[in-house]
Design a protein around this motif. Sequence first.
Motif, PDB file in Angstrom:
ATOM      1  N   LEU A   1     -27.850  -7.528 -23.934  1.00 30.76           N
ATOM      2  CA  LEU A   1     -26.975  -6.378 -23.657  1.00 30.76           C
ATOM      3  C   LEU A   1     -27.720  -5.362 -22.801  1.00 30.76           C
TER       4      LEU A   1
ATOM      5  N   PHE B   1     -32.150  -0.874 -22.271  1.00 31.95           N
ATOM      6  CA  PHE B   1     -31.455   0.352 -21.898  1.00 31.95           C
ATOM      7  C   PHE B   1     -31.596   0.573 -20.406  1.00 31.95           C
TER       8      PHE B   1
ATOM      9  N   PHE C   1     -18.719   2.249 -28.960  1.00 29.50           N
ATOM     10  CA  PHE C   1     -19.698   1.147 -28.830  1.00 29.50           C
ATOM     11  C   PHE C   1     -19.669   0.167 -30.003  1.00 29.50           C
TER      12      PHE C   1
ATOM     13  N   CYS D   1     -22.851  -6.023 -19.971  1.00 26.75           N
ATOM     14  CA  CYS D   1     -23.191  -4.625 -19.712  1.00 26.75           C
ATOM     15  C   CYS D   1     -22.220  -3.701 -20.432  1.00 26.75           C
ATOM     16  N   LEU D   2     -22.770  -2.656 -21.043  1.00 24.98           N
ATOM     17  CA  LEU D   2     -21.937  -1.659 -21.726  1.00 24.98           C
ATOM     18  C   LEU D   2     -22.223  -0.272 -21.165  1.00 24.98           C
TER      19      LEU D   2
ATOM     20  N   CYS E   1     -27.530  -1.798 -21.810  1.00 19.74           N
ATOM     21  CA  CYS E   1     -26.797  -0.703 -22.437  1.00 19.74           C
ATOM     22  C   CYS E   1     -27.109   0.652 -21.812  1.00 19.74           C
TER      23      CYS E   1
ATOM     24  N   THR F   1     -22.542   6.974 -23.820  1.00 20.40           N
ATOM     25  CA  THR F   1     -22.175   5.649 -24.327  1.00 20.40           C
ATOM     26  C   THR F   1     -22.645   5.535 -25.769  1.00 20.40           C
ATOM     27  N   LEU F   2     -23.916   5.828 -26.002  1.00 19.25           N
ATOM     28  CA  LEU F   2     -24.480   5.756 -27.360  1.00 19.25           C
ATOM     29  C   LEU F   2     -24.635   7.133 -28.000  1.00 19.25           C
TER      30      LEU F   2
ATOM     31  N   ASP G   1     -21.736   2.198 -14.290  1.00 18.32           N
ATOM     32  CA  ASP G   1     -21.958   1.063 -15.200  1.00 18.32           C
ATOM     33  C   ASP G   1     -21.100  -0.163 -14.861  1.00 18.32           C
TER      34      ASP G   1
ATOM     35  N   VAL H   1     -31.766  -6.317 -26.119  1.00 21.97           N
ATOM     36  CA  VAL H   1     -31.147  -5.093 -25.603  1.00 21.97           C
ATOM     37  C   VAL H   1     -32.111  -4.440 -24.618  1.00 21.97           C
TER      38      VAL H   1
ATOM     39  N   ILE I   1     -27.554  -0.677 -32.654  1.00 26.06           N
ATOM     40  CA  ILE I   1     -28.569  -1.422 -31.901  1.00 26.06           C
ATOM     41  C   ILE I   1     -29.332  -2.360 -32.843  1.00 26.06           C
TER      42      ILE I   1
END
Length: 160
Positions: free
Chosen positions: A29, A65, A13, A111-112, A31, A36-37, A119, A63, A53
Motif C-alpha cells: 500500500l 508512506f 481509510f 495507492c490510497l 499511502c 488521508t490518515l 494521489d 506499507v 496501519i
Amino acid sequence: MKLLKPNKFVNHFSELTAEFLLANKFTLLVCDIDNTLVAHDEKLPSLEAKKYIDSLLQKQIKVVFMSNNYEERVKTFSEVFNLPYIAFAKKPLKKSYKKLLEKYPNENIICLGDQIMTDVIGGNRMHFYTVKTKPLFEKDLFSTKINRKIEKLLQKYWEE
Ligand SMILES: [Mg+2]
C-alpha cells in the motif's frame, strides 16, 4: 478523464481493509498521510490510524508512506511505525513512484489518498490501482481548496 478517476472510492481509510487487499492480491500500500490518515497539522498517527496501519502489517502487507509534504513531517509520522517513506514526492509526477518500483519491483501496488490531482492521477499514470478516500478534514490549504472544487465537479460528472 480516465487518469482522474480512482478505481475505488471510500469514505474513510478503515474501509480499505486488509481483507480487501489480500482478496485482491495487493501486497504493497502506497499511502498518503495528510487528510488521508490524519489532519495535515497532526504530527503523529491517531490511535485509529495506528490501528489501521498495524492491521495491514499484521497481514504481511507492506506499507510505504508517500507524501508531498516536507521531510521532517513525513519522517516523524513514518518513524512511529518504522516504515519507509518518500517525502517531497511531487505527486502526480512519476519520479517518486519509479523510485518506489526500483525498491519494490515485485509487489502488486495499491495507492490510497484523498486528492485526485496528486494521489489518484499519480497512481493512475503508473497503472497502479487507486483508491480515493474522502478527506478527513475540509479545512486546508488554498491550493487544496481549488483541487476539491474540481473534484466535486468530477464527482458530479461521474455520477450522471
Ligand atoms: Mg493528502
